[in-house]
Design a protein around this motif. Sequence first.
Motif: not given
Length: 437
Positions: A281-283, A318, A355-357, A359, A366-367, A422
């Motif tokens: 995942y990336s945030l 994170v 927040v911009t998560l 996959d 999830w934003c 998160l």
Amino acid sequence: SMPSEMLMKILSYLDVASLLAVGCVNKRFYDLANDNGIWWKIYSSCFQPKRTIWKVKSGHTETVSLRCATQCDRSPGYWKKEYIFKQIAAVKTRVMRLIKPVDPYTGLPYKNKEAMRASGLSWVIVLKDKNGKEHVMEKANLSFKDTSVTILWYSTEWPCLDVLSTLKLFGVMPLLPDQSRAPSSNGPLRRSLIAEYQLANLTANGVALGADRLVQLFALNPGLLVGLWKGRNEIAFVMASLHYHQLLERSTLGSATVQYALPPHQPMVDDIDPEYGMHGYSLHLDMHGGSCMYLCGTFKNLFCRKGDIADGYLRLTVISSKDNTKYMLLNKKLGLSWETDVFKGNVKDCYIMDVTLLDETGKPFWCFSSPVYLELYSKTSSLYDCMGPVYATDYADSEGKVYIELVWLEETKEHFLVNLVLYISTEKVNNWYGTNY
């Protein structure tokens, strides 16, 4: 009393916006303004269709003018609808072309600002009082960030808060966007309902974020901030923070009464394994105060193992306070800026968090964009190399939670982000992947 033939001649000289306005006068004018002959002329001048068609009649072929065919074979209003649909489709094609390129860091289209301008998109709020009367607030200031847009409304003519019942946020688009001139508020417009908020008992039901010497701030989910004049039950301004993810869809594809329903995510077959957990995942995290950016960071290769699943949440760590090599410096003391036509100010220890998560495939998972606040967690830090008060931010919605810890260094007047975690709802993950955590 004027003959219909004379009225039709007058209507034939009107432009599209005027013709649509005339159709709202009464039923007679609506029928006249739907005339296929008038709209065929407008349609053909714009889209230049073929002028002739072929008909087979009694064993031989004859050529008939398309103009004649359109008036004989089509129901009233057909070419009006065709013209409007084609104009909307042309704008949609132009917007889709702009939002196709994706920023590798945020996973979002990086030409959102240009796409909104191409569509003529704007936003209004509609305040409804307890008697059913509506008050429309149109004039707004926009502030664009990497992943969100902040919209600020202020006026000297806000209705008294005591008489208000609801606030509705709409996306507004011109029905017929014209790239050569700015959209007119008097032209035909389409509204799309984004969110509706209850204003009754705002001070009791809203989340109190903070105050300065002039205003008090109250947050309503999702992403709305209401500023009240201090000591008075009167609105000073309203601020909305909208995340770019699906912003265009929510602002354009809903109706004036029903919000746009997002299509369900289709799980893809991959190596997801509940025994292994979430991975890859990336945030992308933005922290800003409306006009000022405090932190912009991207974090890659986040994961959650089975042991990090508890109480209905999957934990993604994170930044950990145990690893000081990942601490992040904020360039200014946190605060949320506001302004009206006369006054301006900054409420300390408040900010907007985006927040911009993404996959493991790089798809937004999830934003959100929301106003949040800092709360004193401890007067001193137990960290070995950071001494000072610790502040925490807690955010929660139906899909997950965010926990942030910041250490304030009085000597250098700086904030350090030392903890960022998160918590993703297992229900959301199960729906996303079709698995069972």
